[in-house]
Design an enzyme around this catalytic site. Structure first.
Site, PDB file in Angstrom:
ATOM      1  N   TYR A  14       2.402  13.179 -10.829  1.00 50.31           N
ATOM      2  CA  TYR A  14       1.185  12.697 -10.164  1.00 50.31           C
ATOM      3  C   TYR A  14       1.520  12.188  -8.763  1.00 50.31           C
ATOM      4  O   TYR A  14       0.887  12.569  -7.768  1.00 50.31           O
ATOM      5  CB  TYR A  14       0.550  11.596 -11.019  1.00 50.31           C
ATOM      6  CG  TYR A  14      -0.632  10.907 -10.401  1.00 50.31           C
ATOM      7  CD1 TYR A  14      -1.917  11.417 -10.553  1.00 50.31           C
ATOM      8  CD2 TYR A  14      -0.473   9.743  -9.655  1.00 50.31           C
ATOM      9  CE1 TYR A  14      -3.012  10.777  -9.987  1.00 50.31           C
ATOM     10  CE2 TYR A  14      -1.556   9.102  -9.079  1.00 50.31           C
ATOM     11  CZ  TYR A  14      -2.818   9.614  -9.242  1.00 50.31           C
ATOM     12  OH  TYR A  14      -3.900   8.988  -8.674  1.00 50.31           O
ATOM     13  N   ASP A  38     -11.252   4.061 -10.887  1.00 51.22           N
ATOM     14  CA  ASP A  38     -10.416   3.693  -9.741  1.00 51.22           C
ATOM     15  C   ASP A  38     -11.319   3.199  -8.630  1.00 51.22           C
ATOM     16  O   ASP A  38     -11.950   3.998  -7.950  1.00 51.22           O
ATOM     17  CB  ASP A  38      -9.609   4.911  -9.293  1.00 51.22           C
ATOM     18  CG  ASP A  38      -8.609   4.565  -8.191  1.00 51.22           C
ATOM     19  OD1 ASP A  38      -8.641   3.439  -7.662  1.00 51.22           O
ATOM     20  OD2 ASP A  38      -7.783   5.439  -7.867  1.00 51.22           O
TER      21      ASP A  38
END
Lengths: 130, 130
Positions: A14, A38
Site C-alpha cells: 500500500y 479516512d
C-alpha cells in the site's frame, strides 16, 4: 486466516504503490466491497466506486507516505501502521500524522481501512525546501 | 463529543500511569463497562472486573511503554498510538511493537481499547544491560 506476514506485505505494498503514484495498485489491494473511513469520524466510503476515486484524488495531490515505526500485525485478521503523510498544500509543506488500521479477508484483500488522524495531527512546515 | 486534546491527554496518562506501575491509575481511565482486546484476535475482556486484573498483571511484569511517534487523535471519538512495550521475560530483554486504538465516551473515559500486535511483533534483544 491470513498470516501476519501477508498482512505486513499488503501494508508495505500500500505504501509503495501510493508512493509511486499507482492508484490502480492501491485500489487493487482492496476487496471490491471494502469500506474506507479516512479520517475516522467521517462517513465510510463503501465499495470500489466510492473509495477508488478517493485514492486517485489523494494520490494526485503528490502526497507521499513514510512509515515512522514497523508495521504491526495482530493475532486476528487486522494490522496497523503509523506513518506520516507528506504533502504540499497551498504552497506550504505539511505533515499529517496518521495511524491506519486495516482488516483482511481470507484471500488477502483489505476489507476495511480506518485512518486515525484529526486536525491537530496536521503540522505545517513552511514552504518546501528548494 | 470529546476533544482531540482530551483524547491525547488520556492516552498520555495511560502511558504515564503504566510506567509508574499505577494500575489503579490505568484502570481509572476506563469506563466501568469498557472492553479491552489485547491483543486483537483474542476475546475481549469486558467490564472492570475482567480488564482490571489484566492491567494489574501486565504492570506487575515490570513492563514499560515508550511512544515511538506522536499520539494520533481523530475527527471522531477515537485516538491511536504506536509504542513499544519493553519487558524482561524469562531472563531476556524483549520489545513488543504495538498500536493501541481507544474509543471514548462523552465523559472522557475510555470505552474500548484494541491492541494490534502479533507474535511477529515481538523482538528478543538478549539479556538486559547491566
Amino acid at each position: 486466516m491470513i498470516s501476519e506476514k501477508k498482512m505486513r506485505e499488503a501494508l508495505q505494498s500500500y505504501i509503495d504503490a501510493f508512493n509511486r503514484s499507482d492508484a490502480e495498485g492501491v485500489v487493487g489491494l482492496f476487496a471490491d466491497d471494502a469500506s474506507v473511513e479516512d479520517p475516522v469520524g467521517r462517513p465510510a466510503m463503501t465499495g470500489k466506486d466510492k473509495f477508488g476515486p478517493f485514492f486517485k484524488m489523494a494520490i494526485s495531490t503528490g502526497a507521499t507516505l513514510e512509515l515512522v515505526a514497523p508495521i504491526r500485525a495482530s493475532h486476528g485478521n487486522a494490522a496497523a501502521m503509523a506513518f506520516d503523510v507528506k504533502l504540499t498544500y497551498q504552497g506550504a509543506y505539511q505533515l499529517i500524522h496518521v495511524i491506519d488500521v486495516m482488516t483482511f479477508n481470507d484471500q488477502g484483500r483489505i476489507t476495511s481501512m480506518r485512518a486515525y488522524w484529526g486536525p491537530s495531527d496536521m503540522e505545517a512546515l513552511g514552504p518546501p525546501k528548494k
